[in-house]
Design a protein around this motif. Structure first.
Motif, mmCIF file in Angstrom:
data_model
loop_
_atom_site.group_PDB
_atom_site.id
_atom_site.type_symbol
_atom_site.label_atom_id
_atom_site.label_comp_id
_atom_site.label_asym_id
_atom_site.label_seq_id
_atom_site.Cartn_x
_atom_site.Cartn_y
_atom_site.Cartn_z
ATOM 1 N N VAL A 136 50.401 55.134 30.564
ATOM 2 C CA VAL A 136 50.650 56.716 30.723
ATOM 3 C C VAL A 136 52.080 57.228 30.952
ATOM 4 C CG1 VAL A 136 50.194 57.818 32.543
ATOM 5 C CG2 VAL A 136 48.515 56.173 31.718
ATOM 6 N N ASN A 137 52.838 57.795 29.946
ATOM 7 C CA ASN A 137 53.786 58.147 29.150
ATOM 8 C C ASN A 137 54.774 56.459 30.064
ATOM 9 O OD1 ASN A 137 53.106 60.937 29.977
ATOM 10 N ND2 ASN A 137 53.101 60.797 31.696
ATOM 11 N N GLY A 138 54.165 55.524 28.769
ATOM 12 C CA GLY A 138 55.819 54.768 28.660
ATOM 13 C C GLY A 138 55.231 53.732 29.566
ATOM 14 N N VAL A 139 54.653 53.850 30.645
ATOM 15 C CA VAL A 139 54.158 52.925 32.296
ATOM 16 C C VAL A 139 52.879 52.369 31.754
ATOM 17 C CG1 VAL A 139 54.688 52.811 34.288
ATOM 18 C CG2 VAL A 139 55.743 54.286 32.974
ATOM 19 N N PRO A 140 52.776 51.257 31.763
ATOM 20 C CA PRO A 140 51.673 49.891 31.696
ATOM 21 C C PRO A 140 51.263 50.506 33.219
ATOM 22 C CG PRO A 140 53.715 48.787 31.083
ATOM 23 C CD PRO A 140 54.382 49.876 31.982
ATOM 24 N N ASN A 141 49.424 50.489 33.071
ATOM 25 C CA ASN A 141 48.903 50.500 34.104
ATOM 26 C C ASN A 141 47.606 49.887 34.534
ATOM 27 O OD1 ASN A 141 47.347 52.473 36.405
ATOM 28 N ND2 ASN A 141 46.338 53.841 34.472
ATOM 29 N N ASN A 142 47.524 48.877 35.340
ATOM 30 C CA ASN A 142 46.010 48.265 34.966
ATOM 31 C C ASN A 142 45.482 49.125 35.581
ATOM 32 O OD1 ASN A 142 47.554 45.363 34.545
ATOM 33 N ND2 ASN A 142 48.695 45.317 36.129
ATOM 34 N N ILE A 143 44.356 48.897 34.643
ATOM 35 C CA ILE A 143 42.889 49.460 34.814
ATOM 36 C C ILE A 143 42.006 48.619 35.549
ATOM 37 C CG2 ILE A 143 40.660 50.825 34.174
ATOM 38 C CD1 ILE A 143 43.786 52.957 34.338
ATOM 39 N N THR A 144 41.568 48.660 37.432
ATOM 40 C CA THR A 144 40.850 47.264 37.362
ATOM 41 C C THR A 144 39.554 47.532 37.422
ATOM 42 O OG1 THR A 144 40.074 49.434 39.834
ATOM 43 C CG2 THR A 144 42.119 47.868 39.954
ATOM 44 N N LYS A 180 21.424 54.214 32.600
ATOM 45 C CA LYS A 180 22.173 52.876 33.123
ATOM 46 C C LYS A 180 24.054 53.244 33.666
ATOM 47 C CE LYS A 180 23.561 49.016 31.905
ATOM 48 N NZ LYS A 180 24.323 48.110 30.558
ATOM 49 N N ASN A 181 23.933 53.397 34.981
ATOM 50 C CA ASN A 181 25.296 53.231 35.444
ATOM 51 C C ASN A 181 26.095 51.950 35.935
ATOM 52 O OD1 ASN A 181 27.231 53.647 38.251
ATOM 53 N ND2 ASN A 181 27.104 55.805 36.946
ATOM 54 N N TRP A 182 27.023 51.640 35.617
ATOM 55 C CA TRP A 182 27.314 50.788 34.958
ATOM 56 C C TRP A 182 29.402 50.735 35.186
ATOM 57 C CZ3 TRP A 182 27.929 49.343 29.207
ATOM 58 C CH2 TRP A 182 27.916 47.733 29.124
ATOM 59 N N LYS A 183 29.467 49.147 35.844
ATOM 60 C CA LYS A 183 30.459 49.638 35.972
ATOM 61 C C LYS A 183 30.581 48.181 35.194
ATOM 62 C CE LYS A 183 33.645 49.194 40.480
ATOM 63 N NZ LYS A 183 33.777 48.768 41.999
ATOM 64 N N GLN A 184 31.649 48.294 34.745
ATOM 65 C CA GLN A 184 32.782 46.793 34.192
ATOM 66 C C GLN A 184 34.230 46.595 34.737
ATOM 67 O OE1 GLN A 184 31.874 46.241 30.108
ATOM 68 N NE2 GLN A 184 31.525 48.209 30.408
ATOM 69 N N SER A 185 34.020 45.224 35.253
ATOM 70 C CA SER A 185 35.612 44.912 35.802
ATOM 71 C C SER A 185 36.123 43.745 35.833
ATOM 72 C CB SER A 185 35.870 44.403 36.644
ATOM 73 O OG SER A 185 35.353 45.441 38.238
ATOM 74 N N PRO A 186 36.855 43.897 35.206
ATOM 75 C CA PRO A 186 37.477 42.737 33.556
ATOM 76 C C PRO A 186 37.797 41.119 34.507
ATOM 77 C CG PRO A 186 39.523 43.496 34.608
ATOM 78 C CD PRO A 186 38.623 44.109 34.399
ATOM 79 N N ALA A 187 37.957 39.688 34.254
ATOM 80 C CA ALA A 187 37.422 38.857 34.807
ATOM 81 C C ALA A 187 38.497 37.545 34.382
ATOM 82 C CB ALA A 187 36.090 38.184 35.337
ATOM 83 N N ASP A 188 39.154 36.889 34.348
ATOM 84 C CA ASP A 188 39.840 35.481 33.889
ATOM 85 C C ASP A 188 40.955 35.976 32.728
ATOM 86 O OD1 ASP A 188 40.602 32.697 33.734
ATOM 87 O OD2 ASP A 188 38.660 32.527 32.181
ATOM 88 N N ALA A 189 40.805 36.327 31.594
ATOM 89 C CA ALA A 189 42.354 35.831 31.070
ATOM 90 C C ALA A 189 41.707 37.795 30.841
ATOM 91 C CB ALA A 189 42.543 34.983 30.005
ATOM 92 N N LEU A 190 40.958 38.043 31.029
ATOM 93 C CA LEU A 190 40.205 39.358 30.440
ATOM 94 C C LEU A 190 41.175 40.480 31.354
ATOM 95 C CD1 LEU A 190 39.478 40.910 28.095
ATOM 96 C CD2 LEU A 190 37.135 40.916 29.319
ATOM 97 N N TYR A 191 41.724 41.381 30.655
ATOM 98 C CA TYR A 191 42.164 42.820 31.331
ATOM 99 C C TYR A 191 42.264 44.061 31.012
ATOM 100 C CZ TYR A 191 46.540 42.384 27.884
ATOM 101 O OH TYR A 191 46.366 42.032 26.288
ATOM 102 N N PHE A 192 42.432 44.417 31.902
ATOM 103 C CA PHE A 192 42.479 46.553 31.172
ATOM 104 C C PHE A 192 43.763 46.659 30.858
ATOM 105 C CE2 PHE A 192 37.596 46.493 32.072
ATOM 106 C CZ PHE A 192 37.155 45.711 30.888
ATOM 107 N N ILE A 193 44.192 47.113 30.522
ATOM 108 C CA ILE A 193 45.289 47.979 30.715
ATOM 109 C C ILE A 193 45.783 49.338 29.609
ATOM 110 C CG2 ILE A 193 47.030 46.436 29.266
ATOM 111 C CD1 ILE A 193 49.409 46.364 31.250
ATOM 112 N N ASN A 194 46.564 50.391 30.123
ATOM 113 C CA ASN A 194 46.795 51.205 29.420
ATOM 114 C C ASN A 194 48.789 51.677 29.435
ATOM 115 O OD1 ASN A 194 46.612 53.024 31.229
ATOM 116 N ND2 ASN A 194 45.345 54.421 30.606
#
Length: 845
Positions: free
Chosen positions: A603-611, A587-601
C-alpha cells in the motif's frame, strides 16, 4: 361300401397310432441331481431332434421305426438309450460330466488345417445372425412388457469341518449344517447371501424409455457392516443381465465381446458342430472359441434357427482360464429363448454361475449364481406416457413387506431349494447372537474404520494419527450419530491437536433429514450446519483419502504452505431418484496463513502483512448423473463407472460486507466425466473441466489448481505439480486415463502369465490471469509467495499449457498399479520434479 371304407380308415388310423413312438422324460446332472436345460435329444443318424426345456423335460416323437435315442450336452458325456418302437414310454437320463483329459497324442503326419474366415460356412452363418440382430431383439417391438423373477445367492465353498466343529462356533452349528452339495459337484456350499426380486418391466421404442417396477424384494446377508443397497448394486453390476445381441456384454466389471457382435468373426473362430430338428424347426449348433485365449472373450456354443430369421434359440457362454480376469476361477452363462407367436424368440431364462477364489486351483472360495426368469410377455400393448415418467426403477412401498403367498406365486417358475429356504431363517437368527454382533463390530472397525456403540459410532480409525510441517504429530478423535439415535437428526464431530503448533482443531455439524433417511445414503435430502477450525493445504481436495489421513503425511518436495481455516457453513442438499441433485450453500470463511505461507500486499509502497482473509460466499451446485449406480460407504460414495456421463455445474458468489465478507466475485465451473468402453481395447476415462471467475479477488480466492505431492497416483490431481504452484481466474483442462486391459501384454509369451494391464495417462491445463487479478499489476492485491531465496514459487499459466503424461503397469499381484509420470512444461520452476513413480492400489476384476 361306405361302412367298409370307414372300417378301413379306422384300422389304418389305429395302425398308425400303434406305430407312433413317443418318448418323454427328464434329464439331470448325475452328480448334482439338478435338471439340465436345452440338452440335445435326437434319433441317431437322423435330423429329428428336440431339446429339453428350462426344467430339463423333453418330449420327442416319430412314426418311423427307430430303436435308439441320443442325449448330448456340452461338457457332458453323450448317452445313447434303447427305446421300444411304436410305444409311449418314459426315459429319464442322468448325464455324467465329461472330465476326462486327453492322453498323450503322437502326431505322425499331416498338419492341422489353418482356420480361415473365407469360404467358411460357420462364418457365413454367424454373419447372417449378425445381419438379423436388429430384427430379433426385443427392442424391435414398439412396446414390450414382461414379469421378471430373479434370484441371486452367494455361498462359501468347502468351509472346513474342523472350523465348524470348534467350540467357539458351537452357537453357529445351525448355519454350518445348512449346506448345498448340488450346485458344485464335489463341493459343499454354505449360503451367506440371498436375494430375490420380482419386477414388472416395460419398454417403449419411441420415444425410447424403460421402466422397472419392483413389486417384491427379499434378501439376507451375513456381512451386515456395509451398505446393503451399495453391495446389491455392485453385485448386480458384476452379474449384469446378459443380452447376447449387444456387441459387448458387461460382466465382472469388464466388457466381453459377444459371439454375435458386429466384429465377432475378427476375434472368434466358429465351427458348425451339429444340426438338429426341434419341434419341427431346424437348428444349427455353432461352437465358438477365441482366436487368442488371453483376450476378454467367451468360449461356448449357440443354437441358431434356420427359419430365415437366424435367431438365437439358446446359448452357453463360458470363459477361458487364461483371460485377464481376477479372482474368477470359472464362469458360465446359460441363456434360453422361447418362440413368440409371431415367430421371433424372446429370452425366457438366464442363469449365470461363477466360482471366485484367490487362485485358480484352490478348493475354497465363494460361489455365486444369479438366475432370472422372464414370463408373461405382452407385445405391443401401449401404456400412458405417465408410466414412463420419473426414475427408471421404482421400488414399491410394500416390496420389502410381501408375504409368503406372494413369493410362492412369484417363484412359480423357479422354486427355492431347501438350502436356500433355510438360509433366510438361519441368517436372520444369526443377527440375534451377541457374539456375532461383536465380531461384526470388530470387522467394521478395521475394515471401515468405525466402532459402533449403537446410537453413536467412533471413527474413522485411519485419521487417528498423522503428521504435517505445521502441526507436527497430529492426533484426532471423532464420531457421529447413527440411525439408532434418530432417522431425522444427525451429528458429526471431531477434535484434533497438533503437538508442534500446540493448537486444538475441531469440527461440529448438525443435520436434519427431510426424507427420514440416513444422510449417508442415496438419495439425500437434508439441511446441515457446520462449524470448523482446522489446517489445510491451499486449493487441495485430494480425492483418494481424507485430508488428515496418515497416507497424506508423506510428501515429496517442499511442503510448507498451509492455511488455518475457520468457517461457518450452511448446506441444503436434495437428490432425486433420477440422479439429478442440487445443493445450496452459505459459507463464512476465514483463512490465515501458516508455516512458510504469508499474506502481504503493498500500500503506497509500504509492505503490509495481512493476518487473515474473510469471505462470505453463496453457492449453487447442480449435478446430473443419468443411470448412475453407487456404492455408499461410511466415508465415501463411489460411482460405479458406466458409459453414461456425469455433468456438474458449480456457481459461487462472494458478497462483500455480508458477515464481514471482504470481496465481491463470481465463480463458475463446469465439469464433464465420462467413461468410453472400447471393447477389446479396454476403456478410457475422460474428464473435461472449465472455469471462469468474474471480479477482482486475491489469489487464495481464485482457482488454485489441484496438485499432488504424495507418492500415490491421483486421477483428479496433477501428479507432478507442486502445491500452490499455479493460480488462475479462467482455465480449461482435459484429463485422460486409458486402460488397455492387457490387450498388448497378454500376447507376449511368458509375460502374459502375469496378467498385467497397460495404462496411459495424459493431462493438460490451459489457464491464465486477467490483468485485474494480477498482483504484479495491482500491488494492493496479495502478492504471490516466494521462497526463502526470493525466487517465486507461485505462477500463472501463460500461452503454454501445463502438461504431464505417463505410462503404467497395473494388476500387479491383482491389486497394485505403478505409473511412470513425466512433466513436459514449466520445467524451470523451482523444486519441481520432471519425472516420478507413483503407486496406487485398487480391487477390481
Amino acid at each position: 361300401m361306405k361302412y367298409i371304407l370307414v372300417v378301413i380308415f379306422l384300422v389304418f388310423s389305429f395302425g398308425l397310432k400303434a406305430q407312433n413312438t413317443v418318448v418323454t422324460g427328464s434329464i439331470t446332472d448325475a452328480q448334482s441331481k439338478q435338471t439340465l436345460p436345452f440338452v440335445s435329444v435326437s434319433f441317431p443318424g437322423t435330423p429329428i431332434g428336440v431339446t429339453s426345456d428350462k426344467n430339463g423335460k423333453y418330449t420327442i416323437s416319430t412314426s418311423k421305426l427307430y430303436t435308439q435315442l441320443k442325449f448330448s450336452y456340452v461338457g457332458y458325456k453323450t448317452v445313447v438309450r434303447t427305446i421300444i418302437s411304436g410305444r409311449d414310454q418314459t426315459i429319464n437320463v442322468k448325464l455324467e460330466p465329461d472330465v476326462q483329459s486327453l492322453a498323450t497324442v503322437k502326431i505322425s503326419s499331416g498338419k492341422k488345417p489353418r482356420y480361415r474366415n473365407k469360404d467358411n460356412p460357420a462364418v457365413e452363418l454367424i454373419r447372417q445372425v449378425i445381419a438379423h440382430k436388429s430384427t430379433n431383439r426385443a427392442e424391435n417391438y414398439d412396446y414390450i412388457e414382461y414379469e421378471q423373477y430373479e434370484k441371486m445367492g452367494f455361498s462359501f465353498i468347502n468351509v472346513a469341518e474342523k472350523l465348524s466343529q470348534r467350540k467357539v462356533l458351537s452357537k453357529y452349528q445351525f448355519l454350518f449344517n445348512n449346506r448345498d452339495t448340488t450346485d458344485m459337484p464335489g463341493s459343499s456350499l454354505l449360503p451367506v447371501y440371498l436375494e430375490e426380486k420380482l419386477t414388472q418391466s416395460y419398454y417403449r421404442k419411441n420415444p425410447q424409455a424403460t421402466k422397472k417396477i419392483v413389486e417384491g424384494e427379499k434378501k439376507v446377508n451375513v456381512v451386515n457392516f456395509v451398505d446393503e443397497e451399495g453391495v446389491n448394486t455392485y453385485l448386480n453390476r458384476m452379474y449384469n443381465e446378459v443380452d447376447i445381441y449387444e456387441n459387448n456384454i458387461f460382466l465382472m466389471t469388464n466388457q466381453f465381446l459377444s459371439p454375435i457382435a458386429d466384429g465377432a468373426p475378427t476375434f472368434y473362430k466358429f465351427f458348425i458342430t451339429d444340426t438338429i430338428e426341434v419341434d419341427n424347426k431346424k437348428l444349427v449348433e455353432l461352437s465358438f472359441t477365441p482366436r487368442n485365449g488371453n483376450d476378454m472373450l467367451f468360449d461356448g456354443v449357440i443354437f441358431i434357427t434356420l427359419d430365415g430369421r437366424y435367431g438365437v434359440e439358446k446359448a452357453r457362454l463360458t470363459i477361458n482360464k487364461n483371460i485377464n480376469l481376477n479372482w474368477v476361477r470359472s464362469m458360465a452363462v446359460d441363456l434360453t429363448y422361447e418362440k413368440n407367436p409371431d415367430g421371433r424368440y424372446h429370452l425366457s431364462k438366464s442363469d449365470m454361475k461363477a466360482n471366485f477364489g484367490f487362485n485358480k486351483k484352490g478348493q475354497h472360495g465363494i460361489f455365486g449364481e444369479r438366475t432370472i426368469a422372464y414370463n408373461n410377455y405382452q407385445i405391443n400393448r401401449a401404456h400412458p406416457d405417465a408410466l414412463y415418467n420419473g426414475p427408471d426403477v421404482v421400488i414399491q412401498d410394500q416390496a420389502m413387506k410381501q408375504d409368503d403367498q406372494f413369493w410362492t406365486q412369484g417363484r412359480q417358475h423357479d422354486t427355492l431349494t431347501n438350502v436356500e429356504a433355510n438360509a433366510y431363517k438361519n441368517i436372520d437368527s444369526l443377527q440375534t447372537i451377541p457374539s456375532y454382533k461383536r465380531t461384526m463390530d470388530l470387522i467394521n472397525l478395521f475394515a471401515v474404520g468405525f466402532k459402533s456403540f449403537g446410537k453413536f459410532e467412533l471413527g474413522p480409525l485411519g485419521d487417528l494419527y498423522s503428521f504435517n510441517p505445521v502441526e507436527g504429530t497430529r492426533i484426532r478423535v471423532g464420531g457421529r450419530t447413527t440411525t439408532a439415535f434418530s432417522t431425522r437428526y444427525y451429528f458429526d464431530t471431531y477434535a484434533a491437536y497438533g503437538f508442534r503448533d500446540e493448537r486444538f482443531k475441531y469440527m461440529l455439524s448438525a443435520a436434519y433429514a427431510f426424507n427420514n433417511k440416513s444422510i449417508y445414503t442415496f438419495p439425500n435430502s437434508y439441511i446441515k450446519a457446520t462449524v470448523q477450525r482446522d489446517v489445510r493445504i491451499p486449493g487441495e481436495e485430494i480425492a483418494f483419502t481424507q485430508d488428515d489421513s496418515f497416507l497424506l503425511s508423506y510428501k515429496r518436495g517442499v511442503d510448507n504452505k498451509y492455511l488455518y481455516n475457520d468457517y461457518y457453513k450452511l448446506d441444503l442438499v436434495n437428490e432425486f431418484a433420477n440422479h439429478f441433485s442440487f445443493a445450496l450453500g452459505f459459507k463464512n470463511w476465514k483463512q490465515s496463513p501458516a508455516d512458510a505461507l504469508y499474506f502481504i500486499n503493498d500500500v503506497n509502497g509500504v509492505p503490509n502483512n495481512i493476518t487473515s482473509l474473510t469471505t462470505s460466499e453463496l453457492s449453487v451446485n447442480l449435478r446430473y448423473a443419468p443411470h448412475e449406480q453407487l456404492v455408499q460407504g461410511k466415508l465415501y460414495r463411489i460411482t460405479i463407472p458406466s458409459k453414461y456421463p456425469i455433468i456438474s455445474l458449480d456457481y459461487r458468489e462472494g458478497v462483500k460486507n455480508l458477515f464481514g465478507g471482504g470481496y465481491d466475485y463470481k465463480n463458475l465451473r463446469l465439469r464433464l466425466d465420462k467413461r468410453f468402453y472400447l471393447s477389446q481395447l479396454g476403456y478410457a476415462d475422460l474428464s473435461a473441466e472449465g472455469g471462469y471467475q468474474f471480479g477482482q479477488a486475491p489469489f487464495p480466492l481464485l482457482t488454485i489448481h489441484q496438485a499432488n505431492q504424495t507418492y500415490t497416483f491421483d486421477d483428479n490431481s496433477y501428479n507432478l505439480m507442486n502445491f500452490l504452484e499455479f493460480v488462475s481466474d479462467h482455465y480449461a483442462t482435459v484429463k485422460i486415463d486409458y486402460c488397455m486391459n492387457g490387450f498388448l501384454l497378454n500376447k507376449i509369451p511368458l509375460l502374459k502369465k502375469l496378467k498385467l494391464r497397460e495404462y496411459v495417462t495424459f493431462k493438460t491445463l490451459y489457464g491464465g490471469l486477467r490483468d485485474e487479478n494480477n498482483p504484479a499489476l495491482h500491488t494492493s492485491l496479495l502478492q504471490f509467495p516466494v521462497g526463502s531465496t526470493g525466487i517465486p514459487e507461485t505462477y500463472t499459466l501463460g500461452g503454454t499449457p501445463y502438461t504431464e503424461g505417463g505410462v503404467g503397469i497395473g494388476n500387479i499381484f491383482k491389486i497394485f498399479r505403478v505409473d511412470y509420470i513425466e512433466r513436459f512444461t514449466y520445467l524451470d520452476h523451482p523444486n519441481v520434479s520432471r519425472t516420478g513413480i507413483r503407486l496406487s492400489a485398487w480391487f477390481d476384476f
